[in-house]
Write a protein that holds these residues in place. Structure first.
Motif: not given
Length: 320
Positions: A184-188, A210-212, A236-239, A241-242
């Motif tokens: 997951r990306p880092l969220l500042p 995210m939709a794409s 995990q990635k699909e969850a 992105l959703e």
């Protein structure tokens, strides 16, 4: 072959030395993570004395999942009563009622929750208590909160999400490595420097991205059969992105309502939502934003604690 010469600002060096010599330095108390999280510097909480108070009132809290949706130990899952104070991007939880100007104790600061990049949603699948909502944080902790009434629950959901939409800074890129493991990306945790109009456009751009990416991910999964660890990482990635699609859609829709209301007061946002016929989640009606169509897969489920939270293979719903 030559030694590196580190760049040192002489003025900054002198100022640092003078602060060391000052017997009464001004110290900003930082609480790492809050509510039992790890020591990530992106989750440090810095109380802001001048931050606006957006809401306060009675709340009952249950810690539902630890960072990365790991199972919370059994002895730490109980319901506890607090007085919640949404001040700036921090939700403080204290035992006594809110008193403006009163300093918080160390224990109360440790219960604080940063709401940057967080999402509050109604816990429609939780039937043990009424007026309960989920709060999922940037590090994927999950809390359950019970409000005194349906109206208060809707107000907490709306205000938490509006504040998160207003101040959450754009994310950093995800980690890059030679492995294909999803990260997951880092969220500042620092507040954004964008104007609210720019913030809306950023949220809408992330929603489209995210939709794409979700469509591409699902198409790739159809073309191949993954097993074991790879299949789990794909789920995990699909969850993720959703959830991100739902979060950015919520942010964009609420911030549009706020800009249209033309006021910094969140009472005006709630009034505009009520006039538009908001849902029981305290969100704009689905027809106002295609991204806010009911999507149960983006909400964490609250039934059972026997296994680690993970998205179901077929539906993508979160099982806890």
């Amino acid at each position: 072959n030559e030694k590196l010469q580190w760049a040192i600002d002489e003025e900054e060096l002198r100022r640092s030395l003078s602060e060391l010599a000052d017997p009464n330095p001004k110290v900003i108390k930082r609480v790492s993570g809050g509510s039992g999280s790890g020591s990530s510097p992106f989750l440090d909480l810095t109380p802001e004395p001048g931050a606006a108070v957006y809401k306060h009132g009675a709340l009952v809290r249950k810690v539902h999942a630890d960072p990365d949706c790991r199972k919370t130990p059994r002895g730490k899952r109980g319901w506890k009563s607090f007085h919640g104070i949404l001040k700036g991007m921090i939700l403080y939880l204290q035992k006594e009622e809110y008193q403006p100007g009163k300093a918080l104790s160390e224990a109360e600061l440790k219960n604080a929750i940063s709401i940057h990049h967080a999402l509050a949603t109604r816990a429609s699948d939780y039937s043990k208590r009424p007026h309960v909502f989920y709060l999922r944080t940037a590090d994927w902790r999950v809390f359950l909160f019970q409000a005194p009434s349906l109206e208060q629950m809707q107000s907490w959901i709306t205000r938490i999400n509006v504040v998160a939409a207003m101040f959450s800074a754009p994310p950093f890129p995800a980690a890059v490595s030679s492995q294909r493991k999803f990260s997951r990306p880092l969220l500042p945790s620092a507040a954004t420097r964008l104007s609210q109009e720019e913030q809306v456009r950023t949220h809408e751009a992330k929603l489209k991205a995210m939709a794409s990416e979700l469509r591409e991910h699902r198409a790739a999964r159809l073309g191949r059969k993954a097993r074991g660890k790879e299949a789990e990482e794909q789920r995990q990635k699909e969850a993720y992105l959703e959830f991100e699609k739902s979060r950015y859609g919520t942010y964009a829709a609420l911030l549009r309502v706020k800009l249209k209301a033309g006021s910094e007061e969140l009472d005006a946002v709630e009034a505009a939502l009520a006039q538009a016929g908001s849902t029981e989640d305290g969100l704009p009606p689905p027809h106002s934003s295609p991204s806010l169509q009911a999507n149960p897969s983006s909400q964490p489920r609250a039934q059972g604690h026997g296994s680690e939270p993970r998205p179901a293979a077929s539906s993508g719903r979160w099982k806890l």
